[in-house]
Scaffold this active site. Structure first.
Site, PDB file in Angstrom:
ATOM      1  N   GLY A 176     -14.504  46.209   8.667  1.00 25.52           N
ATOM      2  CA  GLY A 176     -15.432  46.443  10.057  1.00 25.52           C
ATOM      3  C   GLY A 176     -16.705  46.475   9.785  1.00 25.52           C
ATOM      4  O   GLY A 176     -17.052  45.871   8.625  1.00 25.52           O
ATOM      5  N   CYS A 177     -17.452  47.250  10.580  1.00 20.21           N
ATOM      6  CA  CYS A 177     -18.858  47.277  10.313  1.00 20.21           C
ATOM      7  C   CYS A 177     -19.087  48.106   8.992  1.00 20.21           C
ATOM      8  O   CYS A 177     -18.483  49.140   8.509  1.00 20.21           O
ATOM      9  CB  CYS A 177     -19.382  48.354  11.363  1.00 20.21           C
ATOM     10  SG  CYS A 177     -21.337  48.668  11.204  1.00 20.21           S
TER      11      CYS A 177
END
Length: 168
Positions: free
Chosen positions: A9-10
């Site tokens: 993810g981020c």
């Protein structure tokens, strides 16, 4: 020193958990796994480069093993979500363990198999394990974002922290 690359993810949310551990020398946010040379954040976000947001970890294997890093990685992600992580959706946020050699690949595959067999999650573990590709550091403003902009980091990682608290 040894290298590990993880996408979960981020990349803002993947730095702090690894930086805190003895033996981790550095954690760098960046992009990997795509087909564009030197991609920018804007290009990766548009989803046209094939890259994932990832972190490159330089570590001392005498202080922390690759296996320990992989176990820590699982605890930062939802390994059952192939289409992003938490509030970050899309292929550029997919969960991937990148390996540099057959030893890392074997460790990652065995760890994934153990997690699947553990029944910790009722859905399949979909995190992929892929050969490491060139890693491109993200722009400076993304590095150590949790320290530079704690309020925005806390807001952007709320869903992740709730999931981790419930599941790990």
């Amino acid at each position: 020193m040894e290298r590990a690359i993880f996408a979960g993810g981020c990349f803002w949310c993947m730095v702090e958990p690894f930086e805190e551990h003895p033996g981790v020398i550095s954690v760098l946010s960046g992009y990997t796994g795509g087909h564009t040379l030197n991609p920018t954040y804007e290009e990766v976000c548009r989803g046209k480069t094939g890259h994932t947001e990832a972190v490159e970890i330089i570590f001392d294997p005498e202080q922390i093993s690759y296996s320990e890093l992989v176990e820590l990685y699982w605890q930062q992600t939802d390994p059952t979500d192939a289409f992003g992580q938490f509030e970050d959706r899309g292929d550029n946020y997919r969960p991937v363990i990148y390996y540099f050699d057959s030893r890392q690949r074997e460790i990652a595959e065995q760890s994934k198999a153990r997690l699947q067999a553990s029944s910790h999650f009722t859905q399949p573990i979909v995190t992929t394990i892929e050969k490491a590709q060139p890693f491109y550091p993200a722009e400076d403003y993304h590095q150590a974002f949790y320290r530079k902009n704690p309020a925005r980091y806390a807001q952007s990682s709320r869903q992740r922290h709730e999931f981790l608290k419930e599941n790990w």
